[in-house]
Design an enzyme around this catalytic site. Structure first.
Site, PDB file in Angstrom:
ATOM      1  N   ASP A  90      -4.261 -20.919  29.629  1.00 57.40           N
ATOM      2  CA  ASP A  90      -3.005 -21.453  29.087  1.00 57.40           C
ATOM      3  C   ASP A  90      -2.526 -20.553  27.961  1.00 57.40           C
ATOM      4  O   ASP A  90      -3.270 -20.278  27.009  1.00 57.40           O
ATOM      5  CB  ASP A  90      -3.230 -22.883  28.577  1.00 57.40           C
ATOM      6  CG  ASP A  90      -1.980 -23.469  27.937  1.00 57.40           C
ATOM      7  OD1 ASP A  90      -0.879 -23.255  28.477  1.00 57.40           O
ATOM      8  OD2 ASP A  90      -2.094 -24.130  26.887  1.00 57.40           O
ATOM      9  N   ASP A 130       0.460 -20.251  25.161  1.00 54.35           N
ATOM     10  CA  ASP A 130       1.498 -21.035  24.495  1.00 54.35           C
ATOM     11  C   ASP A 130       1.937 -20.302  23.241  1.00 54.35           C
ATOM     12  O   ASP A 130       1.132 -20.082  22.327  1.00 54.35           O
ATOM     13  CB  ASP A 130       0.960 -22.421  24.145  1.00 54.35           C
ATOM     14  CG  ASP A 130       2.048 -23.374  23.667  1.00 54.35           C
ATOM     15  OD1 ASP A 130       3.113 -22.891  23.203  1.00 54.35           O
ATOM     16  OD2 ASP A 130       1.853 -24.597  23.748  1.00 54.35           O
ATOM     17  N   ASP A 164      -5.165 -20.269  24.916  1.00 52.07           N
ATOM     18  CA  ASP A 164      -5.601 -21.543  24.331  1.00 52.07           C
ATOM     19  C   ASP A 164      -6.973 -21.881  24.926  1.00 52.07           C
ATOM     20  O   ASP A 164      -7.078 -22.409  26.035  1.00 52.07           O
ATOM     21  CB  ASP A 164      -4.572 -22.623  24.654  1.00 52.07           C
ATOM     22  CG  ASP A 164      -4.852 -23.931  23.929  1.00 52.07           C
ATOM     23  OD1 ASP A 164      -5.820 -23.976  23.132  1.00 52.07           O
ATOM     24  OD2 ASP A 164      -4.115 -24.908  24.147  1.00 52.07           O
TER      25      ASP A 164
END
EC number: 2.7.7.-
Length: 388
Positions: free
Chosen positions: A100, A102, A288
């Site tokens: 992930d 972000d 992440d």
């Protein structure tokens, strides 16, 4: 958010889901789904309805079309009974490997700048997965999250049974967690890739930059590090051309050069004030980490809408990332005019145009209105009856 604004957003989402065809995730029968809806509490009190399973992609499609969620998710895990009410009863069968990215975890700035930065992180991650970890790129599914980042799904069967600790090792490598710069130099061999070569390139560029600056400035920077005085800093500065040559020919010999080199490199790679450390961090992928290690994670459903932006969650081929522009390609709505009310001034880009939003009431394209209302930057003021 005013009730009228919530109703406006849900109406637009209804129009989208009436026409959109959402491809189900692989092995849809083994996936758990979760949804957040536009109820009277949204968005102040958000609650997810989860432990939902579907027997087919068509059943999933009909559910989304009829209930119009604000946010839609599915499990990265595979379960024998995904609709079971407790995790223990689901019977875990494995999980995709997920990374992930972000932008909110990396920087602050304009939405446009954050999207550009996180795209660079996605390109960096894909390069590591391909050229350093040797992952079959045909098993990778890349998804724009609809918000500020990307999800990279690795569906290679070899990783499906990995436990959290094994996934931790992978994400630690990707993020550079726990790397030892001195060991990377010591172990370097010609043709060696991965962190060894990445660190060599970072250090080379850093020394090349030092070599172009006034000696007084270099001495001041190096002597500010613990254990490095003016005399040592000056001596090290004089050795920089030779060190650059060694980094390109025989990096492992650098730490054998003498105590000055070992002391300065030790400070550069460990002291908080070191100007080299940001460059080392930049060589890592800013993923992440908890998402990768969580083998029961829910993640956004590709093809759905993200109610904090109004954007589509866009799946794409790896080769499509280079030309992908979320401010154009993820926009789900068009040019029909709506009236918004804003309490602040905003400037941003969308659909290839720049917008300067003043305070007060204003007519804007529907795509702009949905974006501003979803992000809490404006309230709906009305929809023009004559608009088509």
């Amino acid at each position: 958010m005013r009730p009228a604004t919530r109703i406006f957003i849900k109406q637009r989402f209804t129009d989208y889901y009436d026409k959109a065809r959402i491809s189900p995730p692989s092995s849809v029968k083994e996936r758990e789904f979760g949804f957040i809806f536009f109820d009277d509490r949204y968005p102040d009190d958000i609650r997810m309805r989860r432990h939902i399973g579907f027997s087919s992609g068509d059943e999933m499609q009909e559910y989304v079309k009829s209930l119009v969620p604000a946010h839609a998710y599915y499990s990265t895990a595979y379960y024998r009974t995904p609709q079971a009410p407790t995790m223990g009863d689901k019977e875990w069968l494995g999980a995709d490997l997920i990374f992930d990215l972000d932008a909110d975890h990396i920087m602050r700035g304009s939405y446009e700048a954050m999207l550009e930065r996180i795209k660079g992180e996605a390109e960096k991650l894909l390069d590591v997965l391909d050229n350093e970890l040797g992952i079959d790129m045909r098993t990778i599914k890349l998804v724009f999250s609809g918000g500020r980042g990307y999800h990279v799904h690795v569906q290679e069967l070899a990783f499906r049974d990995f436990e959290p600790a094994e996934r931790r090792e992978l994400v630690d490598y990707v993020c550079g967690t726990g790397i030892s710069p001195s060991l990377l130099l010591h172990d370097w061999k010609p043709g060696r890739r991965g962190w060894h070569d990445r660190f060599r390139l970072v250090l080379t560029r850093y020394l090349q930059d030092l070599s172009t600056r006034p000696i007084k400035e270099v001495k001041a920077e190096l002597s500010s590090l613990r254990g490095v005085g003016q005399v040592m800093a000056e001596r090290f500065a004089g050795m920089i051309p030779e060190l650059i040559t060694l980094l390109n020919t025989n990096p492992s010999s650098i730490l054998l050069r003498d105590q000055t080199v070992r002391t300065v490199f030790g400070a550069l790679t460990s002291e908080r004030e070191s100007t080299l450390l940001p460059h080392i961090r930049e060589a890592a992928v800013q993923a992440d980490e908890p998402v990768t290690t969580d083998t029961r994670r829910l993640i956004r459903l590709p093809g759905s809408l993200h109610a904090k932006s109004g954007f589509k969650v866009v799946p794409m081929e790896v080769k499509e990332l280079h030309d992908f522009d979320p401010l154009i390609d993820a926009v789900a709505f068009g040019e029909r005019e709506v009236i918004i009310e804003s309490e602040r001034e905003y400037s941003f880009s969308l659909l290839g145009s720049s917008y300067d939003i003043p305070k007060g009431r204003l007519k804007v394209p529907e795509a702009v209105g949905v974006f501003l209302c979803c992000r809490g930057m404006a309230e709906i003021g009305g929809v023009l009856d004559h608009a088509s």
